[in-house]
Design a protein around this motif. Structure first.
Motif, mmCIF file in Angstrom:
data_model
loop_
_atom_site.group_PDB
_atom_site.id
_atom_site.type_symbol
_atom_site.label_atom_id
_atom_site.label_comp_id
_atom_site.label_asym_id
_atom_site.label_seq_id
_atom_site.Cartn_x
_atom_site.Cartn_y
_atom_site.Cartn_z
ATOM 1 N N GLU A 51 60.262 0.474 -34.105
ATOM 2 C CA GLU A 51 59.817 -0.703 -32.767
ATOM 3 C C GLU A 51 60.065 0.021 -31.385
ATOM 4 O O GLU A 51 59.463 -0.419 -30.657
ATOM 5 C CB GLU A 51 61.216 -1.719 -32.977
ATOM 6 N N ARG A 55 57.532 -0.835 -28.169
ATOM 7 C CA ARG A 55 58.110 -1.254 -26.983
ATOM 8 C C ARG A 55 57.483 -0.583 -26.197
ATOM 9 O O ARG A 55 56.854 -0.643 -25.094
ATOM 10 C CB ARG A 55 59.493 -1.429 -26.945
ATOM 11 N N THR A 58 53.705 -0.923 -25.684
ATOM 12 C CA THR A 58 52.907 -2.118 -24.667
ATOM 13 C C THR A 58 53.712 -2.196 -23.147
ATOM 14 O O THR A 58 53.241 -2.455 -22.555
ATOM 15 C CB THR A 58 53.544 -2.940 -25.734
ATOM 16 N N ASN A 59 54.846 -1.250 -23.057
ATOM 17 C CA ASN A 59 55.228 -0.893 -21.385
ATOM 18 C C ASN A 59 54.889 -0.284 -20.853
ATOM 19 O O ASN A 59 55.859 0.551 -20.191
ATOM 20 C CB ASN A 59 56.766 -1.543 -21.586
ATOM 21 N N ILE A 76 64.805 2.621 -24.470
ATOM 22 C CA ILE A 76 64.269 1.837 -25.441
ATOM 23 C C ILE A 76 65.105 1.702 -26.283
ATOM 24 O O ILE A 76 65.531 0.765 -26.952
ATOM 25 C CB ILE A 76 63.025 1.937 -25.018
#
Lengths: 187, 214
Positions: A51, A55, A58-59, A76
């Protein structure tokens, strides 16, 4: 190393999947290690580590290229692990009866204990001992202790990862050390 | 333990590697005289080395591919660019093919072209038809593109109709070949034939001019 990572990140920012694959390869062990030490469970650790990478991908637009990528990525991962710990409640108990069975409990679902060579048993025991002691620390101290002793990061880096002042990080590490000292003395 | 607070703070400072040389000496000096603090410091160091002895943990097999499988879809342009980088020769071939078809298609549709060497032709706009009137003689080849052609007179040469239709009146007469090009494939073929015959012409005219040299 930093220059290489920077170059790869630039490609990732353009949306290049393969470049991101290189990033995953570079950091997967560290990220997995952090989440494993935070959660103490392989399956959950893998979920959280995956995950974290998703993340990050995508960020990636939010990541400033001149900052240290590992700091951002570890932040993160740590945040996800802390979230997971907050939500974590015991969903089932080993001696609860499995629905639709008669008298069958979760114990029957466990793998049989295999015979292991003595040395292996010892090393697994110390490993589990360390993990258990880490898990006994409150999550606040746990993250600071993991980043300091398992990842061997500087206080400044830890403060950036946890988004806390250096003084607070120090206090947490001190308290973590104290807690561990007490347990080891009693154990 | 009496001296706890101050000494313990110093211990942590030393463990954090933030103590000055003087502070280190200060602690050492104190530890020599205080057994309690000596034990305490020893225990803290044990806790540290206990943590440091934690073995490396590696991500499970197939970790990267699992992550990659969950990523949102890649921008098409990126995939395309990477493909181009990986197959430069194919890219060149594809590019060549695209440009080729493009230019051929453009010359197929763009201008409405009419060429003939001499003679009066009329043009019927409504029917989009070029007419060779009765009694008129066209000397040379007649090429009509994107128009129909109606021949009532005489053409002393070839007639080529590209993307159009040809009507022959009973009185009409064509001395050369009549060619109709209706499909893009035929058009390509026609272009190739034209280019090659032009080249041959070029060579043969070259040859004749050479022959002329005394």
């Amino acid at each position: 190393m930093d220059a290489i990572v920077k170059r790869i990140i630039k490609q990732v920012k353009k949306g290049d999947h393969n470049a991101f694959g290189e990033i995953v390869e570079l950091y997967k062990d560290k990220v997995y290690h952090i989440s494993y030490r935070m959660l103490g469970n392989k399956q959950e650790a893998e979920d959280v580590a995956q995950e974290a990478f998703i993340r990050a991908f995508t960020n990636i637009d939010r990541f400033e290229i001149n900052r240290k990528f590992s700091t951002w990525l570890y932040r993160i991962a740590t945040n996800l692990a802390i979230d997971r710990l907050r939500k974590k409640r015991p969903d089932y108990y080993l001696d609860a009866e499995i629905a639709g069975t008669e008298g069958l409990t979760m114990y029957s679902q466990l793998a049989a204990n295999e015979e292991l060579p003595d040395e292996k048993v010892v090393s697994i025991e110390t490993q589990q001992g360390i993990q258990q002691e880490i898990l006994n620390l409150p999550p606040k101290y746990r993250s600071a202790i993991i980043l300091k002793y398992i990842q061997e990061l500087s206080l400044k880096e830890i403060s950036e990862i946890l988004e806390l002042p250096v003084a607070t990080v120090k206090t947490r590490i001190h308290r973590g050390r104290e807690a561990l000292r007490k347990r080891l003395r009693n154990g | 333990m009496k001296c706890e607070k101050e000494a313990v703070l110093l211990m942590h400072k030393v463990l954090d590697q933030e103590a000055t040389a003087t502070e280190k000496l200060q602690l050492n000096y104190h530890l020599k005289s205080c057994a309690d603090c000596r034990d305490y410091f020893e225990e803290l160091r044990e806790a540290e080395s206990f943590l440091q002895s934690a073995p490396e943990v590696r991500a499970p097999n197939g970790f990267t591919s699992k992550v990659m499988a969950q990523l949102p879809a890649e921008k098409k342009t990126v995939r395309f660019k990477r493909w181009m980088k990986m197959h430069p020769l194919l890219t060149a071939a594809v590019l060549f093919f695209i440009l080729m078809t493009g230019s051929l298609y453009a010359s197929w549709t763009s201008e409405n072209e009419l060429s003939s060497l001499s003679g009066n032709l009329t043009f019927d706009k409504e029917r989009n038809t070029v007419i060779v009137p009765e009694g008129e003689v066209v000397r040379g080849d007649l090429i009509v593109k994107n128009r129909n052609v109606e021949i009532e007179g005489e053409v002393q040469g070839d007639v080529v109709v590209i993307n159009g239709e040809r009507y022959m009146a009973s009185a009409g007469k064509v001395n050369g070949k009549i060619e109709e090009v209706d499909h893009i494939v035929e058009w390509v073929w026609y272009q190739i034939k034209k280019v090659s015959s032009d080249t041959i012409d070029l060579f043969s005219s070259d040859a004749t001019s050479k022959n002329k040299v005394p």
